[in-house]
Write an enzyme that holds these catalytic residues in place. Structure first.
Site, PDB file in Angstrom:
ATOM      1  N   ASP A 123       0.873  -1.175   0.000  1.00 48.14           N
ATOM      2  CA  ASP A 123       0.000   0.000   0.000  1.00 48.14           C
ATOM      3  C   ASP A 123       0.909   1.224   0.000  1.00 48.14           C
ATOM      4  OD1 ASP A 123      -2.313   1.668   0.413  1.00 48.14           O
ATOM      5  OD2 ASP A 123      -3.264  -0.055   1.366  1.00 48.14           O
ATOM      6  N   ASP A 231      -2.924   4.717  -2.447  1.00 43.50           N
ATOM      7  CA  ASP A 231      -3.961   5.354  -1.656  1.00 43.50           C
ATOM      8  C   ASP A 231      -4.310   6.744  -2.196  1.00 43.50           C
ATOM      9  OD1 ASP A 231      -5.385   4.989   1.006  1.00 43.50           O
ATOM     10  OD2 ASP A 231      -4.431   6.924   1.369  1.00 43.50           O
ATOM     11  N   GLU A 288      -6.221   4.052  -5.996  1.00 42.73           N
ATOM     12  CA  GLU A 288      -7.500   4.282  -5.305  1.00 42.73           C
ATOM     13  C   GLU A 288      -7.931   5.711  -5.609  1.00 42.73           C
ATOM     14  OE1 GLU A 288      -9.617   4.479  -0.950  1.00 42.73           O
ATOM     15  OE2 GLU A 288      -7.799   5.569  -1.441  1.00 42.73           O
ATOM     16  N   HIS A 361     -11.435  -2.606   3.346  1.00 39.94           N
ATOM     17  CA  HIS A 361     -11.331  -2.157   4.740  1.00 39.94           C
ATOM     18  C   HIS A 361     -12.064  -0.853   5.024  1.00 39.94           C
ATOM     19  CE1 HIS A 361      -8.496   0.200   2.541  1.00 39.94           C
ATOM     20  NE2 HIS A 361      -8.251   0.960   3.594  1.00 39.94           N
ATOM     21  N   ASP A 362     -12.571  -0.187   3.982  1.00 39.48           N
ATOM     22  CA  ASP A 362     -13.297   1.074   4.160  1.00 39.48           C
ATOM     23  C   ASP A 362     -14.796   0.908   3.970  1.00 39.48           C
ATOM     24  OD1 ASP A 362     -10.923   2.512   4.518  1.00 39.48           O
ATOM     25  OD2 ASP A 362     -10.792   3.087   2.405  1.00 39.48           O
TER      26      ASP A 362
HETATM   27  O1  ISL Z   1     -13.835   5.386   3.630  1.00 38.95           O
HETATM   28  C1  ISL Z   1     -14.022   6.495   3.274  1.00 38.95           C
HETATM   29  C2  ISL Z   1     -14.922   7.368   3.930  1.00 38.95           C
HETATM   30  O2  ISL Z   1     -16.088   6.691   4.046  1.00 38.95           O
HETATM   31  C3  ISL Z   1     -13.380   7.053   2.137  1.00 38.95           C
HETATM   32  O3  ISL Z   1     -13.705   8.367   1.929  1.00 38.95           O
HETATM   33  C4  ISL Z   1     -11.896   6.913   2.337  1.00 38.95           C
HETATM   34  O4  ISL Z   1     -11.478   7.767   3.339  1.00 38.95           O
HETATM   35  C5  ISL Z   1     -11.248   7.226   1.051  1.00 38.95           C
HETATM   36  O5  ISL Z   1     -11.665   6.241   0.193  1.00 38.95           O
HETATM   37  C6  ISL Z   1      -9.755   7.159   1.172  1.00 38.95           C
HETATM   38  O6  ISL Z   1      -9.358   5.949   1.717  1.00 38.95           O
HETATM   39  C7  ISL Z   1      -8.014   5.688   1.856  1.00 38.95           C
HETATM   40  O7  ISL Z   1      -7.317   6.765   2.437  1.00 38.95           O
HETATM   41  C8  ISL Z   1      -7.634   7.074   3.781  1.00 38.95           C
HETATM   42  C9  ISL Z   1      -7.679   5.861   4.690  1.00 38.95           C
HETATM   43  O8  ISL Z   1      -8.296   6.203   5.909  1.00 38.95           O
HETATM   44  C10 ISL Z   1      -8.440   4.718   4.061  1.00 38.95           C
HETATM   45  O9  ISL Z   1      -8.403   3.594   4.889  1.00 38.95           O
HETATM   46  C11 ISL Z   1      -7.810   4.474   2.728  1.00 38.95           C
HETATM   47  O10 ISL Z   1      -8.329   3.357   2.075  1.00 38.95           O
HETATM   48  C12 ISL Z   1      -6.566   8.024   4.235  1.00 38.95           C
HETATM   49  O11 ISL Z   1      -5.315   7.465   3.973  1.00 38.95           O
END
Ligand code: ISL
Length: 619
Positions: A123, A231, A288, A361-362
């Site tokens: 990641d 990310d 992402e 995970h989100d």
């Molecule tokens: O899960 C979200 C809110 O509901 C998304 O907006 C998420 O924050 C966004 O997809 C970005 O995600 C990634 O970056 C974030 C981290 O918290 C997430 O786990 C990651 O997948 C910040 O690094």
């Protein structure tokens, strides 16, 4: 490498997308036939018995993954981190957090994955660092610091006193509630942080930042890793730092200034040249990209432009958000989901590449969010019925997703139907996003805590983050310390672990794991699955997700009843002759099937001889 802004070609003058031909199976990249498995390390398996997942735990489960048949493992962040956002706040890009293990253990894990024929991608979190990263410590040390310009510092709004409400340089909001700017008393300026206060955004417009990131990436590739999941990579190029008008969007206020910002395609091409050129045939990259329309996805993933191989789009996981965004959940209309996914299938076919996912995970758990996790039946005491719908709905959704064109991603626990979690009060939630939202909504905006909690339970990211349930022993077999009452997992295991766990699933006549094995094997062996054209059938049907995949004279027909009611099959979905390929009806129940009706959550995949299914010539 492009060093100066003046040299940059803005995205809107980038060359039009070249529409290449349908992918040629003979020289398609390896990842077009691959399936990826995501590990969220702190919750996957705890090898050293401290209640926190680690590399030793992952190593102990590689055979589970190899048996499943996945080709690639994606590790969520394992770098040193104060863990304000579970490792998405990185304090050192070139080491392993001692909670997870050591670099030597990492090298051994990588070798062990490779020995089993699996690749491993890291990641890459480079939109922001932790506020404990050495770069930021230097940057915040003084206005004259060497690395001051590595982050985004701005004065308070004219006429306001820094640190008071409204003094933020712009009205942008954070993804995790509140303003996107953090006041720094010591140097009298704000820094931008689109996520938590401990996640300052890097200034990608500074070429030294980019050079440092690329060098770090090469260091990992030289170590043998097989690529990166990047990310929020579409947020790295900020536009103008100006106030914006409030809009209804699933993205926070201000996002139109930096989501797919002015130089993002330039930066990704540069990254490709500096990091991947010459070695990319063996690697894979996935960006992402929240808030990304298809038009940008075509640019990001067009192979002739050499940016990234594929992206995670977010439109389909926003379709059950109401007007107020994800904390205002709404019922999913299957027709909207089908239309959306079909649009992405068509839009990238022959010109880019899709990633395919329904959870990570989100996101909440797939079977609870889109299927039926059996909770309702369990409450009525119907244990067998609950098991049946959980199995059937998990597998039906899996088939509908995996048989599309693209690279499927499986999230840990999905392969045996892990469910959402019965959270109670706010003290049960661990995620910074959930806690901040609760605080803001209840304490600052006066919302009814019961309503806020109800939405949190459905949508919180914590649903995906409880420990993986490996068996029915204490803590679901997650921790090597299961016999030590003084050690508990960092987050309690879902109380349903005694019935829902990997071991029970694999022993069951209705095994979700075995169904995923078959889906993965199909992608590996059948070019129709990997490369066929996607055509949606019955777009207006409210229960049925039906489509064909066509490659040359071969046609695969997928029909899935994504509802808890029987679904008579329209004639368009009943070819005169068909060879069964896959179904989620257990073998010993197959004899009872009615060819004209799909049972609740039933999926059937058949091969039809040629052309479109023979409409009207029903059985
Ligand atoms: O899960 C979200 C809110 O509901 C998304 O907006 C998420 O924050 C966004 O997809 C970005 O995600 C990634 O970056 C974030 C981290 O918290 C997430 O786990 C990651 O997948 C910040 O690094």
């Amino acid at each position: 490498m492009t060093g100066h802004h003046a040299d940059a070609a803005p995205a809107d003058t980038a060359p039009a997308v070249a529409s290449s031909a349908v992918p040629d199976p003979a020289d398609a990249p390896w990842w077009t036939r691959a399936v990826v498995y995501q590990i969220y390390p702190r919750s996957f398996a705890d090898g050293d018995g401290d209640g926190f997942g680690d590399l030793a735990g992952i190593a102990s489960k590689l055979d589970h993954l190899a048996e499943l048949g996945v080709d690639v493992i994606w590790l969520s962040p394992i770098y040193p981190s104060p863990q304000h956002d579970n490792g998405y706040d990185i304090a050192d890009y070139q080491d392993i957090d001692p909670r997870f293990g050591t670099l030597e253990e990492f090298d051994a894990l990588l070798a062990a994955a490779h020995e089993r024929g699996m690749k491993l991608i890291m990641d890459l979190v480079v939109n922001h660092t932790s506020d404990e990263h050495a770069w930021f410590l230097d940057s915040r040390s003084s206005r004259a610091a060497d690395k001051r310009d590595w982050y985004i510092w701005r004065d308070p709004r004219p006429g306001f006193t820094g640190g008071t409400p409204g003094a933020e340089p712009t009205n942008w909001r954070s993804f995790f509630s509140g303003p996107a700017w953090q006041w720094d008393e010591a140097t009298g300026q704000y820094f931008l942080r689109l996520f938590a206060p401990q996640q300052p955004d890097l200034n990608w417009d500074n070429p030294d930042v980019r050079r440092a990131v690329y060098a770090m990436m090469r260091w990992w590739l030289d170590r043998g890793v097989d690529g990166f999941r990047m990310d929020v990579i579409n947020l790295i190029s900020k536009g103008e730092y100006v106030d914006v008008e409030p809009v209804t969007s699933s993205m926070p206020l201000g996002a139109e200034q930096y989501a797919n910002g002015p130089r993002v395609h330039e930066y990704l091409s540069e990254m490709h040249r500096e990091v991947f050129a010459g070695r990319d045939a063996e690697l894979m990259t996935v960006g992402e990209t929240p808030g990304t329309p298809l038009e940008h996805a075509q640019l990001y993933t067009d192979p002739t432009r050499a940016e990234v191989d594929m992206i995670f789009q977010f439109e389909h996981v926003g379709l059950d958000h109401g007007k107020g965004g994800k904390w205002d959940p709404a019922t999913l209309d299957l027709r909207h989901l089908k239309a959306n996914l079909a649009r992405w299938q068509d839009g990238l076919f022959g010109r880019g590449w899709n990633s395919l996912y329904l959870n990570n995970h989100d996101q909440p758990r797939l079977v609870s969010r889109f299927g039926d996790d059996g909770q309702g039946l369990l409450e009525q005491g119907d244990v067998d019925g609950a098991e049946r719908v959980r199995y059937a709905s998990a597998t039906a959704w899996a088939a509908v997703l995996h048989l599309q064109c693209g690279t499927p991603f499986i999230y840990q626990g999905e392969e045996f139907g892990m469910t959402n979690v019965p959270f109670g009060g706010i003290e049960d939630f661990a995620d910074v996003e959930a806690v901040n939202h609760y605080t803001e909504a209840v304490q600052q905006q006066g919302a009814d805590p019961r309503d806020v909690l109800a939405a949190l339970r459905l949508m919180t990211r914590d649903n995906a983050r409880t420990p993986v349930q490996w068996d029915d022993s204490v803590h679901g077999g997650f921790s090597a310390a299961s016999d030590r009452p003084d050690v508990t997992p960092w987050m309690p295991v879902n109380p349903n672990y005694a019935t829902i766990n990997a071991a029970a699933d694999r022993a069951s006549r209705r095994s979700i794991f075995r169904f995923y094995q078959r889906l993965i094997a199909l992608r590996h062996t059948d070019d129709v699955v990997a490369f066929g054209r996607f055509d949606l059938l019955e777009p207006d049907h409210e229960q049925l997700f039906a489509y064909t995949r066509t490659l040359g004279d071969r046609v695969l027909l997928v029909t899935a009843n994504l509802s808890g009611r029987p679904c008579p099959l329209p004639s368009s979905c009943r070819p005169a002759t068909a060879r069964p390929v896959l179904t989620n009806v257990p073998d010993d129940a197959a004899g009872e099937a009615d060819p004209a009706v799909l049972q609740p959550w039933e999926v059937r995949v058949v091969a039809v001889p040629a052309g479109v299914p023979d409409a009207g010539a029903g059985v």
